[in-house]
Structures are given as structure tokens and as C-alpha cells.
Design a protein around this motif. Structure first.
Motif, PDB file in Angstrom:
ATOM      1  N   ALA A  28     -74.191   4.842 -31.308  1.00  0.00           N
ATOM      2  CA  ALA A  28     -73.435   3.607 -31.798  1.00  0.00           C
ATOM      3  C   ALA A  28     -72.000   3.910 -32.418  1.00  0.00           C
ATOM      4  N   LEU A  29     -71.899   5.154 -32.995  1.00  0.00           N
ATOM      5  CA  LEU A  29     -70.498   5.727 -33.312  1.00  0.00           C
ATOM      6  C   LEU A  29     -69.528   5.918 -32.188  1.00  0.00           C
ATOM      7  N   VAL A  30     -69.965   6.590 -31.296  1.00  0.00           N
ATOM      8  CA  VAL A  30     -69.469   6.934 -29.948  1.00  0.00           C
ATOM      9  C   VAL A  30     -69.152   5.640 -29.275  1.00  0.00           C
ATOM     10  N   THR A  31     -69.843   4.573 -28.965  1.00  0.00           N
ATOM     11  CA  THR A  31     -69.539   3.230 -28.462  1.00  0.00           C
ATOM     12  C   THR A  31     -68.443   2.676 -29.207  1.00  0.00           C
ATOM     13  N   ALA A  32     -68.696   2.464 -30.728  1.00  0.00           N
ATOM     14  CA  ALA A  32     -67.635   1.811 -31.241  1.00  0.00           C
ATOM     15  C   ALA A  32     -66.302   2.594 -31.178  1.00  0.00           C
ATOM     16  N   PHE A  33     -66.293   4.045 -31.560  1.00  0.00           N
ATOM     17  CA  PHE A  33     -65.094   4.691 -31.441  1.00  0.00           C
ATOM     18  C   PHE A  33     -64.423   4.453 -30.060  1.00  0.00           C
ATOM     19  N   LEU A  34     -65.082   4.755 -28.910  1.00  0.00           N
ATOM     20  CA  LEU A  34     -64.362   4.365 -27.804  1.00  0.00           C
ATOM     21  C   LEU A  34     -63.885   3.081 -27.146  1.00  0.00           C
ATOM     22  N   GLN A  48     -62.975  13.527 -39.934  1.00  0.00           N
ATOM     23  CA  GLN A  48     -64.243  13.213 -40.271  1.00  0.00           C
ATOM     24  C   GLN A  48     -65.203  12.758 -39.222  1.00  0.00           C
ATOM     25  N   ILE A  49     -64.532  11.842 -38.603  1.00  0.00           N
ATOM     26  CA  ILE A  49     -65.409  11.378 -37.211  1.00  0.00           C
ATOM     27  C   ILE A  49     -65.462  12.455 -36.244  1.00  0.00           C
ATOM     28  N   ALA A  50     -64.389  13.299 -36.116  1.00  0.00           N
ATOM     29  CA  ALA A  50     -64.590  14.519 -35.276  1.00  0.00           C
ATOM     30  C   ALA A  50     -65.586  15.407 -35.564  1.00  0.00           C
ATOM     31  N   LEU A  51     -65.661  15.838 -37.010  1.00  0.00           N
ATOM     32  CA  LEU A  51     -66.662  16.741 -37.251  1.00  0.00           C
ATOM     33  C   LEU A  51     -67.899  16.021 -37.156  1.00  0.00           C
ATOM     34  N   GLN A  52     -68.096  14.818 -37.511  1.00  0.00           N
ATOM     35  CA  GLN A  52     -69.404  14.067 -37.479  1.00  0.00           C
ATOM     36  C   GLN A  52     -69.930  14.392 -35.777  1.00  0.00           C
ATOM     37  N   LEU A  53     -69.100  14.193 -34.850  1.00  0.00           N
ATOM     38  CA  LEU A  53     -69.472  14.184 -33.425  1.00  0.00           C
ATOM     39  C   LEU A  53     -69.512  15.460 -32.971  1.00  0.00           C
ATOM     40  N   PRO A 100     -56.817  10.266 -33.667  1.00  0.00           N
ATOM     41  CA  PRO A 100     -58.073   9.677 -32.944  1.00  0.00           C
ATOM     42  C   PRO A 100     -58.322  10.180 -31.487  1.00  0.00           C
ATOM     43  N   ARG A 101     -57.504  10.754 -30.838  1.00  0.00           N
ATOM     44  CA  ARG A 101     -57.537  11.261 -29.519  1.00  0.00           C
ATOM     45  C   ARG A 101     -58.617  12.566 -29.737  1.00  0.00           C
ATOM     46  N   CYS A 102     -58.609  13.419 -30.563  1.00  0.00           N
ATOM     47  CA  CYS A 102     -59.351  14.440 -30.645  1.00  0.00           C
ATOM     48  C   CYS A 102     -60.867  13.933 -30.861  1.00  0.00           C
ATOM     49  N   ALA A 103     -61.040  12.751 -31.911  1.00  0.00           N
ATOM     50  CA  ALA A 103     -62.383  12.220 -31.998  1.00  0.00           C
ATOM     51  C   ALA A 103     -62.843  11.378 -30.889  1.00  0.00           C
ATOM     52  N   GLN A 104     -61.880  10.802 -30.060  1.00  0.00           N
ATOM     53  CA  GLN A 104     -62.488  10.179 -28.895  1.00  0.00           C
ATOM     54  C   GLN A 104     -62.799  11.183 -27.912  1.00  0.00           C
ATOM     55  N   ASN A 105     -62.252  12.590 -27.961  1.00  0.00           N
ATOM     56  CA  ASN A 105     -62.550  13.325 -26.714  1.00  0.00           C
ATOM     57  C   ASN A 105     -64.117  13.896 -27.309  1.00  0.00           C
ATOM     58  N   VAL A 110     -70.065  13.723 -26.444  1.00  0.00           N
ATOM     59  CA  VAL A 110     -71.286  13.276 -26.776  1.00  0.00           C
ATOM     60  C   VAL A 110     -72.205  12.444 -25.924  1.00  0.00           C
ATOM     61  N   ARG A 111     -71.306  11.326 -25.483  1.00  0.00           N
ATOM     62  CA  ARG A 111     -71.932  10.623 -24.170  1.00  0.00           C
ATOM     63  C   ARG A 111     -72.224  11.317 -22.897  1.00  0.00           C
ATOM     64  N   ALA A 112     -71.293  12.294 -22.406  1.00  0.00           N
ATOM     65  CA  ALA A 112     -71.690  13.074 -21.349  1.00  0.00           C
ATOM     66  C   ALA A 112     -72.995  14.025 -21.764  1.00  0.00           C
ATOM     67  N   LEU A 113     -73.019  14.556 -22.814  1.00  0.00           N
ATOM     68  CA  LEU A 113     -74.293  15.370 -23.183  1.00  0.00           C
ATOM     69  C   LEU A 113     -75.724  14.450 -23.037  1.00  0.00           C
ATOM     70  N   TYR A 114     -75.431  13.369 -23.623  1.00  0.00           N
ATOM     71  CA  TYR A 114     -76.727  12.634 -23.625  1.00  0.00           C
ATOM     72  C   TYR A 114     -76.897  12.019 -21.969  1.00  0.00           C
ATOM     73  N   ALA A 115     -76.038  11.917 -21.265  1.00  0.00           N
ATOM     74  CA  ALA A 115     -76.259  11.498 -19.982  1.00  0.00           C
ATOM     75  C   ALA A 115     -76.820  12.616 -19.232  1.00  0.00           C
ATOM     76  N   ARG A 116     -76.483  14.094 -19.352  1.00  0.00           N
ATOM     77  CA  ARG A 116     -77.155  15.016 -18.874  1.00  0.00           C
ATOM     78  C   ARG A 116     -78.478  15.305 -19.458  1.00  0.00           C
ATOM     79  N   LEU A 117     -78.807  14.953 -20.710  1.00  0.00           N
ATOM     80  CA  LEU A 117     -80.201  15.330 -21.356  1.00  0.00           C
ATOM     81  C   LEU A 117     -81.125  14.399 -20.778  1.00  0.00           C
ATOM     82  N   ASP A 118     -80.712  13.144 -20.699  1.00  0.00           N
ATOM     83  CA  ASP A 118     -81.516  12.045 -19.938  1.00  0.00           C
ATOM     84  C   ASP A 118     -81.725  12.280 -18.439  1.00  0.00           C
ATOM     85  N   ARG A 119     -81.112  13.078 -17.768  1.00  0.00           N
ATOM     86  CA  ARG A 119     -81.445  13.590 -16.260  1.00  0.00           C
ATOM     87  C   ARG A 119     -82.351  14.551 -16.380  1.00  0.00           C
ATOM     88  N   LEU A 120     -82.287  15.448 -17.227  1.00  0.00           N
ATOM     89  CA  LEU A 120     -83.292  16.455 -17.574  1.00  0.00           C
ATOM     90  C   LEU A 120     -84.483  16.244 -17.914  1.00  0.00           C
TER      91      LEU A 120
END
Length: 128
Positions: A28-34, A48-53, A100-105, A110-120
Motif C-alpha cells: 500500500a505504501l509503494v502504491t501510494a508513493f508511486l 524516513q519513507i526510503a528507510l522504511q522501504l 522523493p526520487r530516492c524513496a520512489q526508487n 520493493v515492487r520488483a522484488l515482490y513480483a519475483r517472489l511471486d514467480r518463485l
């Protein structure tokens, strides 16, 4: 309240393997921030957002690594996971910036990692 605490140390990642990821809130944080086109945040808020992510990305990296290691060598999903893990390691080694650019990266990571985890973790289709 006690002034003592316990530090958990798991050099082999076994502690993390037992802890479930808090996926829904981080997605939800990823979706909202992107979705936020021009975040006008104070540098400390972006940091703080970048640290959390970043912390969550490291936990997902550990999960992806565990799942990839459990696959047979002939399973191509493991090789693709290694590519994603190398990229994640590179991106996580970059210093955090209070932008914000760093936090968005980090959110994209996180989004890419979850996509890979789902495929695994998805079952392979049965051979006909």
C-alpha cells in the motif's frame, strides 16, 4: 517497563525465515508513493519513507534468496531471481538521499522484488 531488551542474532537468516513479511501495508505504501506525481516532502520525510522501504526490501531479498536457493539448478526461475537479486544488492548499496526520487526508487525495488517472489512461489504448470 523494563530497561532490558533482547537482541536476536541469526547469522544464517533462520530468524527472518520464521517471520512473515508485512506485505499488505508495504505494498500500500509503494502504491501510494508511486502514484504521488510530485511529492512535496521535507527531506527527513522522504528519508524516513526510503528507510522504511529499504528495510522491507532487505527482508524481501532474503525471502527471494531462500526460495531461489531451494529450486533445482535446472529451474530457470532461479537464474532470473539471481539477476533481480544482483540488481537489488546494487540498488540497496547506494546511499540513501532525502529525496522523493530516492524513496520512489526504493518503492520500485520493493515492487520488483515482490513480483519475483511471486514467480518463485507460484506452482509450475503440470506437464501435459
Amino acid at each position: 517497563m523494563s530497561d532490558t531488551h533482547v537482541v536476536l542474532y541469526g547469522p544464517h537468516g533462520l530468524i527472518e525465515a520464521e517471520l512473515p513479511l508485512d506485505r499488505a501495508s508495504h505494498e500500500a505504501l509503494v502504491t501510494a508513493f508511486l502514484a504521488w506525481k510530485n511529492p512535496d516532502l521535507e527531506p527527513r520525510d522522504s528519508e524516513q519513507i526510503a528507510l522504511q522501504l529499504t528495510g522491507h526490501a532487505r527482508a524481501v531479498v532474503a525471502d527471494v534468496r531462500r526460495h531461489a536457493a531451494a529450486l533445482p539448478k535446472s529451474d530457470g526461475r532461479g537464474a532470473l531471481a539471481e539477476v533481480v537479486l544482483r540488481e537489488a544488492d546494487d540498488r540497496l548499496s547506494a546511499p540513501l538521499e532525502g529525496t522523493p526520487r530516492c524513496a520512489q526508487n526504493r518503492a520500485r525495488l520493493v515492487r520488483a522484488l515482490y513480483a519475483r517472489l511471486d514467480r518463485l512461489t507460484e506452482p509450475l504448470p503440470a506437464a501435459a
